[in-house]
Design an enzyme around this catalytic site. Structure first.
Site, PDB file in Angstrom:
ATOM      1  N   GLU A 162      -4.283   8.212   7.293  1.00  0.00           N
ATOM      2  CA  GLU A 162      -5.228   7.250   6.711  1.00  0.00           C
ATOM      3  C   GLU A 162      -5.483   6.104   7.701  1.00  0.00           C
ATOM      4  O   GLU A 162      -6.627   5.712   7.945  1.00  0.00           O
ATOM      5  CB  GLU A 162      -4.667   6.707   5.386  1.00  0.00           C
ATOM      6  CG  GLU A 162      -5.645   5.793   4.653  1.00  0.00           C
ATOM      7  CD  GLU A 162      -5.089   5.236   3.339  1.00  0.00           C
ATOM      8  OE1 GLU A 162      -3.919   5.531   2.998  1.00  0.00           O
ATOM      9  OE2 GLU A 162      -5.823   4.492   2.671  1.00  0.00           O
TER      10      GLU A 162
ATOM     11  N   GLU B 296       2.128   1.793  -3.424  1.00  0.00           N
ATOM     12  CA  GLU B 296       1.048   2.352  -4.258  1.00  0.00           C
ATOM     13  C   GLU B 296       0.983   3.878  -4.098  1.00  0.00           C
ATOM     14  O   GLU B 296       0.922   4.614  -5.086  1.00  0.00           O
ATOM     15  CB  GLU B 296      -0.277   1.693  -3.854  1.00  0.00           C
ATOM     16  CG  GLU B 296      -1.524   2.306  -4.475  1.00  0.00           C
ATOM     17  CD  GLU B 296      -2.587   2.627  -3.432  1.00  0.00           C
ATOM     18  OE1 GLU B 296      -2.903   3.821  -3.263  1.00  0.00           O
ATOM     19  OE2 GLU B 296      -3.109   1.687  -2.777  1.00  0.00           O
ATOM     20  N   HIS B 297       1.027   4.353  -2.852  1.00  0.00           N
ATOM     21  CA  HIS B 297       1.017   5.807  -2.617  1.00  0.00           C
ATOM     22  C   HIS B 297       2.218   6.482  -3.273  1.00  0.00           C
ATOM     23  O   HIS B 297       2.096   7.509  -3.926  1.00  0.00           O
ATOM     24  CB  HIS B 297       1.083   6.097  -1.104  1.00  0.00           C
ATOM     25  CG  HIS B 297      -0.244   6.223  -0.439  1.00  0.00           C
ATOM     26  ND1 HIS B 297      -0.701   7.415   0.076  1.00  0.00           N
ATOM     27  CD2 HIS B 297      -1.210   5.317  -0.198  1.00  0.00           C
ATOM     28  CE1 HIS B 297      -1.894   7.226   0.616  1.00  0.00           C
ATOM     29  NE2 HIS B 297      -2.222   5.970   0.467  1.00  0.00           N
TER      30      HIS B 297
ATOM     31  N   HIS C 253       0.831  -1.198   0.000  1.00  0.00           N
ATOM     32  CA  HIS C 253       0.000   0.000   0.000  1.00  0.00           C
ATOM     33  C   HIS C 253       0.872   1.257   0.000  1.00  0.00           C
ATOM     34  O   HIS C 253       0.577   2.239  -0.701  1.00  0.00           O
ATOM     35  CB  HIS C 253      -0.909  -0.062   1.237  1.00  0.00           C
ATOM     36  CG  HIS C 253      -1.688   1.186   1.507  1.00  0.00           C
ATOM     37  ND1 HIS C 253      -1.376   2.047   2.538  1.00  0.00           N
ATOM     38  CD2 HIS C 253      -2.764   1.720   0.885  1.00  0.00           C
ATOM     39  CE1 HIS C 253      -2.230   3.046   2.546  1.00  0.00           C
ATOM     40  NE2 HIS C 253      -3.088   2.885   1.546  1.00  0.00           N
TER      41      HIS C 253
END
Lengths: 429, 433
Positions: free
Chosen positions: A143, A71-72, A68
């Site tokens: 997040e 991905e960012h 993740h």
């Protein structure tokens, strides 16, 4: 480059499949008359892939949440941010990471070819700088804190921790505030080099496009990059015992009401691909018969005020994990648990009858058809099947071929062993 | 460019049927929306009505009967919801049915759908003396109570509602779409049935159908098969306009890990105004997209938040600027957000911000034509907001909006309420922020 055309008779549509020399597979589903064009570029790399042997390399284990994080970070480039380049063309872009996949996507109504090149370029040309990594760490921390404030998410995480001893599905996709502190440029590069190779990736395009032209454009962009042919990536999963780790866990947090989540663990036995798809479809029908709105159990629990619209049930599996989750908000989690257990036992004894099975099958097909209105949903479902080695469109034919005997067998095997865990969230204070 | 064209009829006084035939979708979607004024004394009861209706009708008296019937109609999806647009409360039934074209042998699904909608909305299950069933009312009262009290579990939506409730404490818009839980104990089966009769008899009704249907046949089916009684039309006043005299800051505390900052503003332009396209551009430049100022400054430059955006209710004329932030960064985030609003007022909008916003809006408008849910929502918004903007018309108008038009809108925007949801830390120090 080869292009194959596969008919999807029920939808009266055609899927074009291009296999490129770089190893990338491109799927194009034309939708004449649509304004929107949509592309989704995915790598078979998700949060569970945190221990692996790259082709020809040595075993690497990485911090939770790194897929993740990657991905960012991939949006960040030396000369700007890829999402701005889409914005300049009026397109909207996004990305998401799941247990099994990382997906980058855009949707546009204009300048499709330029957008497609941006998508391919930004995903295939990484740039990891210390400053960008620090910036994303701050954003991801917010997040994760946002998710930690969500009671429904917290109770499911607690349940997965109780169901699994070792398998990384027990850890949140984003990792933890602690684990993401360990992410470095070197680790990101090791993950990127392993998983972001065309052989491990696929591209799905939907909209009013000319399939051959799309596939040619992708081939031209990707094949020139000189990706060498490689062997398979070895994904290392810890040995996971079939039994659940803990029968019951309780957590506390600020929430308006308690939550119950009940999980049945059954590691998949069917062959990956079509065999497991058949199992998933059967489980879908079994869960409808047991917990669906037309089931006696649902009615009884609803009428007794033990469940409400938040009640859910679903089955999820991959080649290495498999479970059913059932739960929702309730004022009395212990009583709901009792009633669910006795309701399941009764249903396992009684079985599903043939008329009911036909009605559920019919309803399943109607609902399945509804998914095909949304390009986003088609792409996401398609990729979710593809990464599991199954073919989304086989669903139509497979659902027709299922029998009530198989469904009853599935019902028995899944629930009779009582291999379950319970998580209860109680409001604090 | 627009391939979606509605035919409209007034079937009965205040009952409008909107039909958009299209072959693009695999299902037919129907929405029946009852529009009524959002008001303190009726909001909660209105929200409870559909929850009781979905429990059972004369022909399908239980949840289970309804669910089985829907399954036999090829898994038709059916549900009710209550929403707020401007100062209207909208009680709506949603229905999706697979298109007959894709299901060999499934003829007559549209007729069956209209029959089902009429059955659930117009023929509720009643006691001998003409009230709703007490056990259904009792149980759905609890469901609604939990829904209202459960808003706090969705921290962001909760913070937005709390901001609006503070900002519009003397206007209907401050009312939560489901009303308030204190009202529930006063609602009895007979009173609720009386409310239902007025809701059905007096609301403005919008029936919206999108999918592979024949408009004339659809009109006939609804005209004959959906005999909604009419008993005078309720007057729906235009939303109240208020201007803030000074900015109020409200800090509320909850046991949260992340703070939620919501800035509530009043807008100078509404949905039906000619300047609406400029309003869309203003919101887009400020916080509508991932290239917008709020996202770029609060998230990308300052790394303070994961979410940072702005949203509007253009029928009411209000906007929120929103960010989920570290509880210690309240002042910093607020100042950055307000600085962005000031920049737009001063015309500090770059060419690339302007053009990216324009293209993103056009992209969104055109893409909406591929999504039956968005087509229906836009039609309903037009019906409630008093103007049906066509997609082509709106695209052309957005193309013409200038930086000055946007600055002019922004100069008319007034900050009203600063709302911050935070944790309990430092609560005992005896001063408010």
């Amino acid at each position: 480059m080869q292009i194959e055309v596969r008919e999807i008779p029920v939808l009266r549509e055609e899927l074009h499949v291009g296999r490129l020399s770089s190893g990338l597979t491109v799927f194009v589903l034309p939708r004449p008359g649509f304004h929107k064009k949509y592309a989704s570029f995915a790598t078979h790399y998700g949060s569970v892939d945190n221990c692996f042997v790259p082709p020809g390399g040595r075993r690497v284990c990485v911090p939770d949440g790194i897929a993740h994080f990657l991905e960012h970070t991939l949006f960040e480039k030396e000369n700007g941010n890829a999402s701005d380049w889409f914005s300049e063309l009026g397109a909207s872009s996004n990305a998401y990471t799941s247990y099994l996949l990382t997906t980058y996507l855009f949707s546009c109504t204009d300048r499709f070819e330029a957008c497609l090149d941006i998508l391919l370029n930004f995903v295939l040309e990484p740039y990891f700088s210390p400053a960008n990594i620090e910036k994303e760490r701050g954003i991801i921390e917010q997040e994760l804190l946002m998710y930690d404030d969500m009671p429904d998410r917290r109770v499911i995480l607690a349940l997965l921790e109780a169901l699994y001893h070792e398998h990384p599905v027990r850890v949140d996709i984003g990792g933890t505030v602690q684990s993401i502190r360990e992410v470095t440029a070197e680790l990101l590069t090791a993950c990127y080099d392993t998983f972001y190779h065309p052989e491990n990736m696929s591209l799905v395009v939907l909209g009013d496009v000319e399939p051959v032209r799309v596939i040619e454009q992708v081939a031209e962009n990707v094949d020139r990059r000189g990706f060498a042919k490689r062997g398979a990536i070895e994904r290392i999963f810890p040995a996971e015992p079939p039994q659940v780790r803990e029968r019951r866990v309780e957590i506390e947090m600020t929430a308006s009401r308690p939550r119950l989540a009940l999980g049945f663990k059954e590691l998949p036995e069917a062959a990956p691909g079509r065999g497991q798809l058949r199992e998933r479809l059967l489980m879908g029908l079994v869960l409808r018969s047991l917990f669906g709105r037309s089931s006696p159990l649902y009615s009884a629990l609803y009428e007794d005020g033990l469940i409400d619209d938040s009640f859910y049930s679903y089955y999820e599996s991959s080649p290495t994990y498999g479970h059913t989750l059932v739960g929702g908000e309730t004022d009395d989690p212990d009583k709901l648990l009792d009633r669910l257990q006795s309701g399941i036992a009764e249903h396992v004894d009684r079985g599903i009858d043939a008329d009911e099975f036909e009605r559920l099958r019919r309803a399943y097909l109607g609902r399945f058809l509804d998914n095909f209105n949304s390009l986003e949903q088609v792409a996401a479902s398609f990729l979710s099947h593809h990464v599991r080695g199954s073919w989304l469109f086989d669903t139509f034919e497979l659902v027709e071929s299922l029998t009530v005997e198989e469904a009853n067998d599935r019902l028995q095997r899944h629930f009779a062993s009582e291999n379950f865990s319970v998580a209860i969230l109680r409001p604090k204070g | 460019m627009s391939d979606i064209t509605f035919s409209t009829w007034e079937l009965r006084p205040g009952v409008h049927l909107h039909v958009a035939p299209t072959e693009k979708f695999k299902t037919v979607r129907i929405r029946v929306a009852l529009e009524t004024p959002l008001a303190q004394d009726t909001a909660t009861a209105n929200a409870l009505v559909p929850m009781v209706l979905r429990r059972g009708s004369q022909r399908y008296p239980t949840l289970r009967d309804i669910a089985r019937h829907l399954e036999s109609l090829y898994g038709s999806a059916f549900g009710f919801d209550t929403r707020k647009i401007g100062e209207s409360q909208i009680i709506e039934a949603h229905y999706h049915v697979p298109s007959e074209r894709f299901l060999p042998g499934a003829d007559g699904l549209l007729r069956a759908s209209v029959e089902f909608l009429a059955e659930t909305l117009l023929r509720p299950l009643l006691t001998a003396d003409g009230a709703f069933l007490p056990e259904y009312v009792q149980s759905e009262r609890e469901s609604l109570r939990q829904r209202i009290d459960g808003l706090v579990d969705e921290r962001m939506q909760y913070a937005v509602q709390r901001c609006y409730a503070n900002m519009c404490r003397d206007e209907p818009f401050g009312i939560y779409r489901y009303g308030k839980s204190e009202d529930l104990s006063h609602i009895d089966p007979a009173g609720l049935y009386a409310r239902y009769e007025r809701l059905i008899g007096e609301s403005r009704v919008h029936i919206i159908v999108v999918g592979a249907v024949d408009p004339e046949k659809t009109r006939e089916l609804f005209a004959a098969g959906f005999p909604i009684p009419r008993d005078g039309l309720v007057d729906i006043p235009a939303p109240a306009v208020a201007q803030p005299k000074s900015v109020r800051t409200v800090v509320e505390r909850l046991d949260v890990l992340q703070g939620v900052l919501v800035l509530g503003c009043r807008l100078p332009v509404r949905y039906a105004d000619d300047a609406y396209p400029a309003l869309l551009m203003y919101n887009g430049v400020l916080g509508g997209f991932s290239h917008s100022k709020l996202f770029m400054e609060v998230r990308e430059r300052a790394s303070l938040a994961y979410t940072a955006f702005s949203r509007m209710d253009t029928v009411k004329g209000v906007q929120i600027l929103f960010a989920g932030i570290d509880v210690g960064k309240f002042e910093q985030a607020r100042d950055i957000m307000l600085r962005q609003l000031d920049d737009v007022r001063e015309g500090k909008v770059t060419d690339s911000e302007l053009e990216a916003t324009r293209k993103a809006l056009v992209n969104g408008l055109r893409s909406g034509l591929d999504d039956p849910g968005q087509i229906i929502h836009a039609r309903l918004l037009g019906a409630v907001g008093g103007r049906q903007w066509g997609v082509d018309e709106l695209v052309a108008a957005v193309e013409d909006v200038t930086r000055d038009d946007i600055a002019e809108v922004a100069r008319g925007v007034a900050l009203d309420t600063v709302y911050f949801l935070r944790d309990h830390a430092g609560e005992d120090e005896g001063h408010a922020d």
